[in-house]
Design a protein around this motif. Sequence first.
Motif, PDB file in Angstrom:
ATOM      1  N   CYS A  48     -14.952 -48.622 -11.442  1.00  0.00           N
ATOM      2  CA  CYS A  48     -15.781 -47.868 -10.520  1.00  0.00           C
ATOM      3  C   CYS A  48     -16.800 -47.100 -11.354  1.00  0.00           C
ATOM      4  O   CYS A  48     -16.420 -46.416 -12.318  1.00  0.00           O
ATOM      5  N   ASN A  50     -20.272 -44.608 -10.923  1.00  0.00           N
ATOM      6  CA  ASN A  50     -21.238 -43.863 -10.125  1.00  0.00           C
ATOM      7  C   ASN A  50     -21.977 -42.889 -11.028  1.00  0.00           C
ATOM      8  O   ASN A  50     -21.376 -41.971 -11.596  1.00  0.00           O
ATOM      9  N   CYS A  73     -13.922 -40.581  -9.770  1.00  0.00           N
ATOM     10  CA  CYS A  73     -14.034 -41.926  -9.180  1.00  0.00           C
ATOM     11  C   CYS A  73     -12.756 -42.396  -8.495  1.00  0.00           C
ATOM     12  O   CYS A  73     -12.701 -43.514  -7.968  1.00  0.00           O
ATOM     13  N   LYS A  75     -11.126 -41.589  -5.665  1.00  0.00           N
ATOM     14  CA  LYS A  75     -11.131 -41.879  -4.222  1.00  0.00           C
ATOM     15  C   LYS A  75     -11.762 -43.231  -3.935  1.00  0.00           C
ATOM     16  O   LYS A  75     -11.209 -44.038  -3.172  1.00  0.00           O
ATOM     17  N   GLU A  76     -12.895 -43.530  -4.559  1.00  0.00           N
ATOM     18  CA  GLU A  76     -13.591 -44.782  -4.259  1.00  0.00           C
ATOM     19  C   GLU A  76     -12.794 -45.999  -4.716  1.00  0.00           C
ATOM     20  O   GLU A  76     -12.608 -46.958  -3.960  1.00  0.00           O
ATOM     21  N   THR A  79      -9.403 -46.356  -2.762  1.00  0.00           N
ATOM     22  CA  THR A  79      -9.653 -46.815  -1.394  1.00  0.00           C
ATOM     23  C   THR A  79      -9.828 -48.328  -1.398  1.00  0.00           C
ATOM     24  O   THR A  79      -9.269 -49.043  -0.549  1.00  0.00           O
TER      25      THR A  79
END
Length: 266
Positions: A48, A50, A73, A75-76, A79
């Motif tokens: 992940c 960002n 990162c 949560k993303e 999920t």
Amino acid sequence: MIKKYLNGNDFILENDEFLNENEYLSVFFRLNSKILDSTNKNNYILKCENENKKLLVLRKEPYNTLVFGNKECVKEIFTFINEEGYYFEGVLGANEILEEIASFYKEIGINFEQEIGMDFMTCEKRCQVNCNEIEIPNENDSDELFYCVQRFIIDCGLNDVITLDAIKATISDFRIIRREGKIASMAKIAPSSSTSKKISDVYTRDEFRTLGLARKVVGSVLNEIVDKGLIATLNVDQKNPITNHLYSSLGFKKLFSQSVYVKKQK
């Protein structure tokens, strides 16, 4: 943004610089990625990313899932892991990331709790242990070593799976002391980073404990590593004050803490 890798080689080529930010925390990423020729939902490598934050997640069965990077990162990527049905039961990594993962899953009704808490320790200097009983085992010791490693795994409460073939392939990495015709105490030298070696699988049979054999084995292995110009590293269970005191007395110092968290049934 989530990226899925098809194999470990591509993953290392793209993330080598990031992994080098902490060679100790990332060592299992390097080791496990070498044996990941292909990926699926049981054996996977994800990233992940960002802005300037990254989190890497790798699983090679039968080992725990590995995490490395920035907790922002969590949560993303988790999920994605949860919605896409990736296998996820246990995880190894730095405490702050694991706490964030546990918090994420708690919000969706799944409990992840600390199973093992470990302090990562290092030592750069020789200790005063001198022992002429230390041996490198031979192929005739394979079955007995296999038994001792299995007992070590059980004693530590780990879910690792070991095979006799794996013992045979790494037999020269073990150091042992014999008593009464048996392997009484042992330790293993394992890869850690480009500048270090890890001491693992430290085990003494019940009937030979309290004789100071673990100190002799670990101290001898420590000196062997340091004499090669490398740093000795190891993990110690935070709940075991005896081993913690042993390693501290040999010169090891805590560098950081990490844990294993596992899914718990309600």
